[in-house]
Write an enzyme that holds these catalytic residues in place. Sequence first.
Site, PDB file in Angstrom:
ATOM      1  N   TYR A   1       3.505 109.350  59.367  1.00 10.26           N
ATOM      2  CA  TYR A   1       4.299 109.816  60.503  1.00 10.26           C
ATOM      3  C   TYR A   1       4.951 111.168  60.205  1.00 10.26           C
ATOM      4  CZ  TYR A   1       7.901 109.495  64.198  1.00 10.26           C
ATOM      5  OH  TYR A   1       8.719 109.730  65.280  1.00 10.26           O
TER       6      TYR A   1
ATOM      7  N   LYS B   1       4.180 114.661  62.155  1.00  8.44           N
ATOM      8  CA  LYS B   1       5.238 115.387  62.851  1.00  8.44           C
ATOM      9  C   LYS B   1       5.403 116.806  62.299  1.00  8.44           C
ATOM     10  CE  LYS B   1       6.387 112.264  65.823  1.00  8.44           C
ATOM     11  NZ  LYS B   1       6.006 112.474  67.253  1.00  8.44           N
TER      12      LYS B   1
END
Length: 316
Positions: free
Chosen positions: A174, A178
Amino acid sequence: MSLPLEGRSAVVTGAGRGLGRAEALELARLGASVVVNDYGQPGRDGSGAASDGPAEEVAAEIRASGGRAVAHQGDVADHEQARALVQSAIDTYGTLDILVNNAGILRDRMVFSMSEEEWDSVIRVHLKGHFNTTHFAAAHWRSRSKESGGPVYGRIVNTSSEAYLAGSAGQPNYAAAKGGIVGLTTSTALALAKYGVTANAICPRARTRMTEDVFAGFAEPSDDALDPLSPEHVAPLVGYLAAPAAARVNGQLLVVHGGMVAVMERPKVAARFDTAKEAFTFEELDELVSPYYAERPEGETFAAAEVLGLKHEPRG
């Protein structure tokens, strides 16, 4: 008095719940016609049967409030489905003016335990999903600009995370996705500026099904108070970035939550070391660099995580 986004059309991905829903509602409140996209899987990890229910519920909510909205049930990480999503806005409203990329999933695990599939799936939905929709929206705006002979109206709002800014031990997939989204955003901002298009990224902090464990220790407000972690604190910034008023805001990263917006600076040089010779040797680097870190408080590199006050209990 006209609304800020009156006559504009928007696509919001992952808009069936949480942040995406709040953003779609805000854009509609400001006058935009919205394509509400959601793949509709019930699990935050992308599991379960896909459904058009969540997207249609939000679209119906917008229409019931007097706005214009249609639902689109599709996987933004699929190149052709992303093409169809952008085309649906063009076919329905005549053009696309605003793209808000929000869709994502979580498959948290420590890096030493994470499977290849857990890595690939999160990168696919977040980073590739952002690229896919951006690619087709950018091609649309570039074509319109060439046809008109001048700049057009285009706004991209991407969704990054504080997991990228401060690190998140149980979210290597993640956090990496991002971070990649920020790079995609700044590159896109530079590439599309001459066409009249802006691209910015936000790091939102909100209590949704995606973050229910992260914010489990944060007190919830009383019935008559707005939750400081409500998605409704994030949506107004998205509406602003989508509007003509933000024409000079481009290539920026903004943290937003609970009545606060912070504009992040690009990385700065904290220290510099130059060799006195033709090239560095190990010994010279040890002599120059080691004292610098020895003088810094232990753990200072990761102090941002403590400042953010985030709590995350990943699986092993």
